[in-house]
Design an enzyme around this catalytic site. Structure first.
Site, mmCIF file in Angstrom:
data_model
loop_
_atom_site.group_PDB
_atom_site.id
_atom_site.type_symbol
_atom_site.label_atom_id
_atom_site.label_comp_id
_atom_site.label_asym_id
_atom_site.label_seq_id
_atom_site.Cartn_x
_atom_site.Cartn_y
_atom_site.Cartn_z
ATOM 1 N N THR A 73 0.802 -1.232 0.000
ATOM 2 C CA THR A 73 0.000 0.000 0.000
ATOM 3 C C THR A 73 0.834 1.281 0.000
ATOM 4 O OG1 THR A 73 -0.157 -0.182 2.396
ATOM 5 C CG2 THR A 73 -2.015 -1.036 1.117
ATOM 6 N N GLY B 134 5.337 2.900 -0.348
ATOM 7 C CA GLY B 134 6.775 2.658 -0.352
ATOM 8 C C GLY B 134 7.260 1.593 -1.331
ATOM 9 N N TYR C 71 14.316 -2.442 16.356
ATOM 10 C CA TYR C 71 14.217 -2.440 14.882
ATOM 11 C C TYR C 71 15.462 -3.100 14.288
ATOM 12 C CZ TYR C 71 13.736 -1.050 10.052
ATOM 13 O OH TYR C 71 13.647 -1.088 8.671
HETATM 14 P P1 NDP Z 1 6.213 2.257 4.173
HETATM 15 O O1 NDP Z 1 5.758 2.669 5.518
HETATM 16 O O2 NDP Z 1 6.053 3.197 3.040
HETATM 17 O O3 NDP Z 1 5.514 0.863 3.771
HETATM 18 C C1 NDP Z 1 5.357 -0.161 4.705
HETATM 19 C C2 NDP Z 1 4.322 -1.152 4.184
HETATM 20 O O4 NDP Z 1 4.198 -2.210 5.150
HETATM 21 C C3 NDP Z 1 2.959 -0.537 4.022
HETATM 22 O O5 NDP Z 1 2.383 -0.992 2.816
HETATM 23 C C4 NDP Z 1 2.171 -1.071 5.202
HETATM 24 O O6 NDP Z 1 0.816 -1.272 4.830
HETATM 25 C C5 NDP Z 1 2.843 -2.419 5.431
HETATM 26 N N1 NDP Z 1 2.678 -2.892 6.798
HETATM 27 C C6 NDP Z 1 3.217 -2.383 7.925
HETATM 28 N N2 NDP Z 1 2.794 -3.067 8.996
HETATM 29 C C7 NDP Z 1 1.958 -4.034 8.532
HETATM 30 C C8 NDP Z 1 1.208 -5.059 9.149
HETATM 31 N N3 NDP Z 1 1.216 -5.249 10.486
HETATM 32 N N4 NDP Z 1 0.459 -5.879 8.379
HETATM 33 C C9 NDP Z 1 0.444 -5.694 7.047
HETATM 34 N N5 NDP Z 1 1.142 -4.768 6.396
HETATM 35 C C10 NDP Z 1 1.877 -3.930 7.134
HETATM 36 O O7 NDP Z 1 7.745 1.877 4.361
HETATM 37 P P2 NDP Z 1 8.835 1.228 3.369
HETATM 38 O O8 NDP Z 1 8.310 0.991 2.025
HETATM 39 O O9 NDP Z 1 10.051 2.046 3.521
HETATM 40 O O10 NDP Z 1 9.086 -0.142 4.141
HETATM 41 C C11 NDP Z 1 9.022 -1.406 3.525
HETATM 42 C C12 NDP Z 1 10.036 -2.309 4.182
HETATM 43 O O11 NDP Z 1 11.343 -1.783 3.976
HETATM 44 C C13 NDP Z 1 9.895 -2.447 5.707
HETATM 45 O O12 NDP Z 1 10.117 -3.790 6.052
HETATM 46 C C14 NDP Z 1 11.005 -1.551 6.254
HETATM 47 O O13 NDP Z 1 11.430 -1.977 7.507
HETATM 48 C C15 NDP Z 1 12.056 -1.762 5.194
HETATM 49 N N6 NDP Z 1 13.105 -0.749 5.070
HETATM 50 C C16 NDP Z 1 12.806 0.576 4.876
HETATM 51 C C17 NDP Z 1 13.831 1.491 4.727
HETATM 52 C C18 NDP Z 1 13.575 2.945 4.554
HETATM 53 O O14 NDP Z 1 14.492 3.761 4.830
HETATM 54 N N7 NDP Z 1 12.410 3.364 4.097
HETATM 55 C C19 NDP Z 1 15.240 1.066 4.706
HETATM 56 C C20 NDP Z 1 15.433 -0.335 4.956
HETATM 57 C C21 NDP Z 1 14.404 -1.200 5.097
HETATM 58 P P3 NDP Z 1 -0.464 -0.909 5.720
HETATM 59 O O15 NDP Z 1 -0.113 0.273 6.565
HETATM 60 O O16 NDP Z 1 -1.540 -0.659 4.716
HETATM 61 O O17 NDP Z 1 -0.706 -2.140 6.515
HETATM 62 C C1 8X3 Z 2 15.512 1.650 7.551
HETATM 63 C C2 8X3 Z 2 16.851 2.289 7.525
HETATM 64 O O1 8X3 Z 2 18.676 3.320 8.968
HETATM 65 O O2 8X3 Z 2 16.390 4.052 9.362
HETATM 66 O O3 8X3 Z 2 15.612 0.295 7.751
HETATM 67 O O4 8X3 Z 2 17.102 1.883 10.070
HETATM 68 S S1 8X3 Z 2 17.253 2.891 9.056
#
Ligand code: NDP
Ligand code: 8X3
Length: 252
Positions: free
Chosen positions: A12, A14, A152
């Site tokens: 939904t 990212g 985290y």
């Molecule tokens: P966003 O917050 O944009 O997207 C996160 C997604 O995860 C949303 O679609 C959300 O959907 C879903 N989500 C979260 N919790 C739940 C849940 N309990 N059940 C179902 N769906 C869930 O963040 P990102 O795109 O950045 O994050 C995606 C992944 O990348 C994560 O695992 C994050 O830890 C990882 N990540 C992100 C980084 C960054 O800097 N952005 C760097 C490294 C890793 P909804 O809210 O609709 O449930």
């Molecule tokens: C997301 C990157 O550095 O904020 O996983 O943990 S950081």
């Protein structure tokens, strides 16, 4: 060539949403999941309707909801070629001694247990077909600790080690497992971490060129297109503007 199917958890926003768009452009069928039904409905409509896109609205940390969602998939979406275990979140940036225990549980339940439930549910289908690809979204946080990262960082270190260990179990099955470890990327991640304190979230990206969601979607696409005999085990992807710092010292 038959149409392939990718299941994306957390589609939904990212990385998940960007991956959905990219794979749709390349003609794949999509199974999109998340907790926000309206966003799933909008994506379904935009990316090809029910013919091309199945949506499942559930919380990945709810084991029974995960199992029910897989069981309820329409017939044509049941052969999943790629599972992108992307749903996840960080909550808070307080030192461990001040952190909110509910936030800690939520991160463990989502980033660890949710990923386990999806993986365990899909793996038997893949091993039976002797084909499939699990792509996990870990993080640089799993390798490089930072102040306030505590749980985290721990959840993403779990994702790294679990990915490696599952590969060992899957030897001989032709099922591949990769762990992508992104660095700082501008998505809704920081808005979620700082609980809708948008000014604080914006500061994370101020004056630095972060990754875009598309950068990670392109990485996923590249991985999926490597030959079947190749398994990229771990892939750390950082912005050029980010690197690992020195060890921390406390001095009086
Ligand atoms: P966003 O917050 O944009 O997207 C996160 C997604 O995860 C949303 O679609 C959300 O959907 C879903 N989500 C979260 N919790 C739940 C849940 N309990 N059940 C179902 N769906 C869930 O963040 P990102 O795109 O950045 O994050 C995606 C992944 O990348 C994560 O695992 C994050 O830890 C990882 N990540 C992100 C980084 C960054 O800097 N952005 C760097 C490294 C890793 P909804 O809210 O609709 O449930
Ligand atoms: C997301 C990157 O550095 O904020 O996983 O943990 S950081």
């Amino acid at each position: 060539m038959s149409t392939k199917t990718i299941m994306i958890t957390g589609a939904t926003s990212g990385f998940g949403e960007a991956s959905a768009r990219l794979f749709a452009q390349h003609g794949w069928n999509l199974i999109l999941t998340g907790r926000r039904q309206q966003r799933l409905d909008d994506l379904q409509q935009e990316l090809g309707g029910e013919e091309r896109v199945a949506t499942c609205c559930f919380d990945v940390s709810d084991r029974h909801a995960v199992e029910a969602a897989f069981k309820g998939l329409p017939e044509k979406f049941q052969a999943i070629d790629v599972l992108l275990n992307n749903a996840g979140l960080a909550l808070g940036l307080e030192p461990a001694q001040e952190s909110n225990l509910d936030d800690w549980e939520n991160m463990v339940d989502t980033n660890i247990k949710g990923l386990l439930y999806c993986t365990r549910t899909v793996l038997p289908m893949m091993t039976k077909r002797q084909s499939g690809y699990i792509i996990n979204i870990g993080s640089v946080a799993g390798n490089w600790p930072y102040p306030g990262g505590n749980v985290y960082c721990g959840t993403k270190a779990f994702v790294r080690q679990f990915s490696l260990a599952v590969r060992a179990d899957l030897l001989g099955t032709k099922v591949r497992v990769s762990n992508i470890e992104p660095g700082n990327a501008e998505t809704e991640f920081s808005k979620v971490r700082f609980k809708a304190d948008d000014a604080r979230a914006d500061k994370v990206y101020e004056g630095t060129r972060a990754l875009d969601a598309d950068d990670i979607a392109n990485t996923v696409w590249w991985l999926v297109n490597t030959p079947e005999h190749v398994n990229v085990t771990t892939m750390e992807v950082m912005p050029t503007d980010e690197a690992n710092g020195p060890m921390a010292f406390y001095r009086q």
